[in-house]
Scaffold this active site. Structure first.
Site, short mmCIF file in Angstrom:
data_model
loop_
_atom_site.label_atom_id
_atom_site.label_comp_id
_atom_site.label_asym_id
_atom_site.label_seq_id
_atom_site.Cartn_x
_atom_site.Cartn_y
_atom_site.Cartn_z
N GLU A 217 0.84 -1.20 0.00
CA GLU A 217 0.00 0.00 0.00
C GLU A 217 0.88 1.26 0.00
OE1 GLU A 217 -3.24 -0.12 2.82
OE2 GLU A 217 -3.49 -2.28 2.57
N TYR A 218 0.30 2.34 -0.49
CA TYR A 218 1.01 3.63 -0.57
C TYR A 218 2.26 3.52 -1.44
CZ TYR A 218 -2.08 4.32 3.40
OH TYR A 218 -3.17 4.36 4.21
N THR A 280 -12.52 -2.96 -1.37
CA THR A 280 -13.70 -2.10 -1.50
C THR A 280 -14.34 -1.84 -0.13
OG1 THR A 280 -14.70 -4.16 -2.33
CG2 THR A 280 -14.35 -2.39 -3.90
#
Length: 432
Positions: A217-218, A280
């Site tokens: 992530e990121y 999601t």
């Protein structure tokens, strides 16, 4: 299956009479701890088995399963009250089968930390194709950081239920935080990247994992191509025997700005990975304004974009298993929501005598309550958004409507009876 929403004046007895079933069945199937105190707006899952069996003296769960051509996992899934264990007693009524799931078969994944309550784990594993164990991080030199508490026991238990354990590899650093600096350093340095790939492949095989779930992530946008190269190199190291999953931030478009999104190239990663997991959830989150965790209108936007870039048969839809409690008014930069389980949310509504409402746009339940004040002037209003049977059904329907591979639940640490009952009623779970 029918999902019934409690109305004013309802009782467990009146609802049971309306459906022609004993109250005990509703209580057991919904794991109700206070059936005499239903809350207006509370969802109850009403199940109708087409075949049951009353346990006789000398019978075992294995012998009963064999009698009806079922597996032990089938019996656990149809009887969650067994807690995923084979103990039965004379006089116990077991559900043998239900009507064929109307939406076909799918794969499922669930995330767990090593410290998960073992009863919750065993109760849940019959519904899972894969178990992603959170998580391996990465040291600056490319050595891997093992999950706190170890993963050997969870790997072994997963295999007891025919569930494939997935090794999770994340961009968590030695401080246990997702690090964009670490992600950039690993992806941009071919030698360091090769070390991480080698360590991942060797650890996965040594531990007995059946695949790997990569969750970086990121990732800085300038390393999007290198992220694809990393997945390609990992695929080559593992070969066709072990699937590679990639977790993707919930994007609406290819050029969506933001550190969370820019390094995740849907088309590239989707073409290289065996499967992708769409994260999601977290529209409503700890530091954000009060709203549904997974508003269905926003989830559909992500799915629509994903389908424009990735084969539907590769996509697992992320499904949340938690809610948040916000004190009002919300103040950006100051407010912090409290996470709670979906069962805890309903219990809180019961404690505060708060009617549960349902947002038809987000397809998500919510309620408001006031902290018990010392005086009226001290009252603090709260709003709670969470998941119930209807919101779970709406999310799971998207899997069939879009011919997706399946669903992935973040996370399975807290047991949510309605989620698994609805899943079991709609789909047959693929075991590999």
């Amino acid at each position: 299956m029918t999902i019934y929403t409690v109305k004013p004046g309802d009782s467990i007895f009146s609802i049971a009479r309306a459906f022609g079933i004993p109250p005990s069945r509703i209580i057991t199937d919904n794991f109700l701890t206070d059936p005499g105190n239903l809350i207006v707006g509370e969802d109850l899952v009403i199940l109708f088995p087409n075949q049951t069996h009353t346990v006789m003296g000398g019978e075992t769960l294995s012998s009963i399963a064999e009698m009806y051509g079922q597996t032990l996992v089938d019996m656990y899934r149809n009887n969650p009250v067994l807690d995923g264990m084979p103990s039965v007693f004379p006089g116990q009524v077991l559900n043998i089968s239900y009507d064929a799931p109307p939406l076909g078969d799918i794969t499922t994944n669930g995330y767990a930390y090593p410290y998960i309550d073992r009863t919750v784990l065993r109760r849940t594993l019959p519904y899972l194709t894969y178990l992603s164990i959170f998580t391996y991080g990465i040291e600056d030199n490319g050595e891997l950081i093992e999950p706190t508490g170890g993963d050997d026991e969870l790997i072994a238990i997963a295999k007891e239920y025919g569930t494939v354990p997935l090794m999770m590899l994340t961009s968590l650093n030695s401080e246990g935080k997702f690090s964009n600096e670490l992600a950039g350093r690993v992806l941009s340095d071919p030698a360091l990247r090769a070390t991480v790939v080698e360590n991942t492949a060797s650890t996965m095989r040594a531990k007995g994992y059946g695949g790997v779930d990569v969750d970086f992530e990121y990732v800085p946008g300038e390393y999007a191509d290198e992220y694809g190269q990393f997945i390609s190199e990992l695929q080559a190291a593992l070969g066709e025997e072990y699937p590679v999953f990639v977790s993707l931030a919930p994007k609406y478009s290819a050029d969506q700005p933001g550190l969370l999104y820019e390094g995740h190239n849907y088309g590239l990663l989707g073409s290289l990975a065996d499967y992708v997991l769409l994260m999601t959830y977290e529209w409503g989150y700890t530091y954000g304004p009060p709203m549904a965790v997974s508003p269905i209108d926003q989830v559909k936007r992500v799915v629509d974009y994903a389908l424009s870039e990735i084969e539907s048969s590769k996509i697992q839809l992320g499904v949340p298993n938690y809610g948040y409690d916000w004190a009002l008014p919300y103040v950006r930069g100051e407010s912090r929501a409290r996470s709670l389980s979906n069962v805890e949310a309903v219990d809180l509504a019961r404690e505060k005598n708060a009617a549960i409402e349902f947002d038809s746009t987000a397809m998500s339940p919510f309620f408001r309550y006031y902290d018990r004040p010392q005086s009226f002037a001290d009252a603090v209003e709260h709003i709670v958004w969470f998941e119930n049977a209807r919101s779970v059904e709406a999310m799971l329907q998207l899997v069939s409507e879009n011919s997706l591979n399946g669903a992935s639940v973040w996370n399975i640490m807290r047991y949510f009876p309605a989620m698994w009952s609805v899943l079991n009623a709609l789909y047959s779970i693929r075991k590999l």
